[in-house]
Design a protein around this motif. Structure first.
Motif, short mmCIF file in Angstrom:
data_model
loop_
_atom_site.label_atom_id
_atom_site.label_comp_id
_atom_site.label_asym_id
_atom_site.label_seq_id
_atom_site.Cartn_x
_atom_site.Cartn_y
_atom_site.Cartn_z
N ARG A 217 0.87 -1.18 0.00
CA ARG A 217 0.00 0.00 0.00
C ARG A 217 0.90 1.23 0.00
O ARG A 217 1.58 1.52 0.98
CB ARG A 217 -0.93 -0.01 1.22
N THR B 291 -3.47 0.23 -3.68
CA THR B 291 -2.90 -1.07 -4.07
C THR B 291 -3.28 -1.38 -5.52
O THR B 291 -4.12 -2.23 -5.78
CB THR B 291 -3.39 -2.19 -3.13
N ASN C 76 -9.73 -0.67 5.33
CA ASN C 76 -8.29 -0.44 5.20
C ASN C 76 -7.79 0.55 6.26
O ASN C 76 -6.68 0.38 6.79
CB ASN C 76 -7.97 0.08 3.80
#
Length: 506
Positions: free
Chosen positions: A110, A188, A448
């Motif tokens: 990420r 991502t 996330n």
């Protein structure tokens, strides 16, 4: 070490105490930066020398050669020769990268993705050095070394630290817009072929009449946006940490050449003066409804480098490298990068890094620079190394003179980067959350964020989490509530860290 010993006055490396560690000295609140701000230079120059020999940032990457073909006429805005006529082709080299990881890190981390292009034009090389996001975490270059330190390794544990990251972000709400993009699935990307690219900064275009407009460059992937979920990214990290590298090489080898459409946004100086916030603020975008995208051309990657080290690892980009018809703006981050990128390349590759084939201008180069490590182009042979002289035929072409820029102030000082009209850090993240993202993307964003913030630890854990939660609430009430719910946090405890009006709102 006692608490008393921990309290130390901020000084330069030579011991001089100083005050302004976050705001660079500029001509007016929105004007260009001054060379005399040596604190800025000291921070950036030292930062560039912290890693050898890999890049300090953007260490892990891949690249390919290709072409840019003009499809639409923008000569009313710029006299740059690569845009001179429809159908004109220019060779280029594009390097993709992750930002924070080391050279051996995984492609699916990420992280923002670097998107750096070197156009080999007849007026010199033009380096457009951006990311896969239109904004960035900070708006003043003096903060850059501090920010990147939080993305690297903890000095004590030598591990990545969620605590450092979120502590910095929670203390710098200007980062919120970019953090939201990073925490979404766009943090991502599936591959380098399936992401958009941006020049990110505001630049300027100058036409044949020496008229200047402000511009932002966009590259829209023609392969379509495609991202990993967090779980898929972690799985691929274990399966193939070089997935994006392999994907790009295999696609080009199969002649499935990746393509991007170059588009520009244009703003006149009059529109910039009337803009409701600083149009040169890198943490904000120009609304597309007010400043629509104009088509320019097609970028295609069609040649894999024959040797990775020679042509990818040694490739060197610098936003300082513009060409006739394209120039800078008062964007403070751009102004800082003009200095720091060329300095980083000289440190990493040597003072003659532009003689390396991948960096060399394929057209005429004529100057009086000589000597230094790896001077491999004949070093000027027996011609003079000074100017002016009576022996060579190098001359100054006055037709390349740029028009002067009218500044908005004659006052030099350290201006608050988040001063009046520049301190709204929430409206654009709110628009991203409510108007751009769909329910699936919002769900993944919350998951996330909760996962990333769960890594915060230590005695300041609750303070950092609650401080960052207050920013999420300011973006959108439902976003803040969803993240707090994910943590199982008592909202009343959160409100102890919020301004009074925010506590009343909740």
């Amino acid at each position: 070490m006692t608490d008393q010993n921990r309290s130390r006055r901020l000084t330069t490396a030579s011991g001089k105490p100083y005050v302004e560690n976050e705001n660079s000295k500029s001509v007016g609140a929105r004007g260009p930066l001054l060379l005399e701000d040596f604190i800025l230079h000291e921070k950036l120059a030292h930062f560039n020398r912290e890693r050898i020999p890999e890049r300090v940032v953007h260490a892990k990457g891949t690249g390919a050669f290709g072409t840019f073909t003009v499809t639409h006429d923008i000569t009313r805005y710029t006299k740059a020769k690569l845009f001179s006529e429809i159908g004109k082709q220019t060779k280029l080299f594009l390097r993709f990268s992750t930002v924070g990881g080391e050279k051996g890190s995984a492609d699916t981390e990420r992280d923002p993705r670097g998107f750096a292009i070197k156009f080999y034009t007849e007026d010199g090389n033009w380096d457009l050095v951006g990311n896969n996001t239109p904004v960035f975490f900070i708006k003043d270059p003096k903060k850059f070394p501090d920010f990147i330190h939080t993305q690297k390794r903890d000095p004590r544990t030598n591990c990545k630290s969620a605590t450092m990251m979120w502590d910095f972000w929670s203390l710098n709400p200007e980062s919120l817009h970019q953090v939201m993009i990073l925490m979404s699935d766009r943090g991502t990307p599936y591959s380098y072929r399936h992401l958009d690219g941006f020049g990110s900064h505001t630049f300027s275009l100058i036409n044949a009449n020496n008229e200047r407009v402000w511009v932002k460059f966009h590259f829209k992937t023609l392969q379509g946006i495609k991202n990993f979920t967090a779980e898929e990214a972690v799985e691929m990290k274990g399966k193939d940490p070089d997935f994006a590298q392999r994907d790009l090489v295999e696609a080009i080898d199969k002649k499935d050449f990746p393509k991007w459409a170059m588009k520009i946004q244009v703003m006149t100086d009059e529109e910039a003066q009337a803009f409701p916030w600083n149009p040169f603020d890198l943490t904000k975008v120009w609304p597309h409804g007010d400043f629509p995208l104009h088509d320019v051309g097609i970028l295609e990657l069609n040649q894999v480098p024959r040797n990775y080290f020679a042509e990818v690892e040694q490739s060197a980009f610098a936003p300082a490298h513009v060409i006739d018809g394209i120039s800078y703006s008062p964007d403070k981050m751009l102004q800082g990068r003009i200095l720091s990128y060329t300095d980083a390349q000289r440190y990493r590759l040597g003072g003659n890094y532009e003689q390396i084939p991948v960096n060399r201008c394929p057209f005429m180069v004529a100057n009086h620079q000589r000597d230094g490590l790896m001077a491999v182009n004949g070093n000027g042979e027996d011609t003079p190394n000074y100017f002016p002289n009576s022996f060579d035929d190098i001359y100054v072409d006055e037709s390349y003179t740029e028009p002067a820029v009218e500044l908005d102030s004659a006052v030099a000082g350290w201006f608050d980067r988040n001063g009046a009209n520049d301190n709204d850090h929430y409206s654009q993240p709110a628009a991203l959350y409510n108007k751009v993202m769909n329910d699936y993307e919002r769900h993944n964003l919350v998951a996330n964020i909760v996962d990333a913030m769960s890594g915060i630890s230590g005695e300041k854990k609750d303070i950092i989490i609650n401080r960052q939660l207050c920013h999420w609430f300011r973006v959108d009430m439902s976003l803040g509530m969803a993240i707090a719910k994910g943590f199982g946090i008592d909202i009343n405890a959160v409100m102890q860290h919020a301004p009074k009006q925010q506590a009343e709102l909740v």
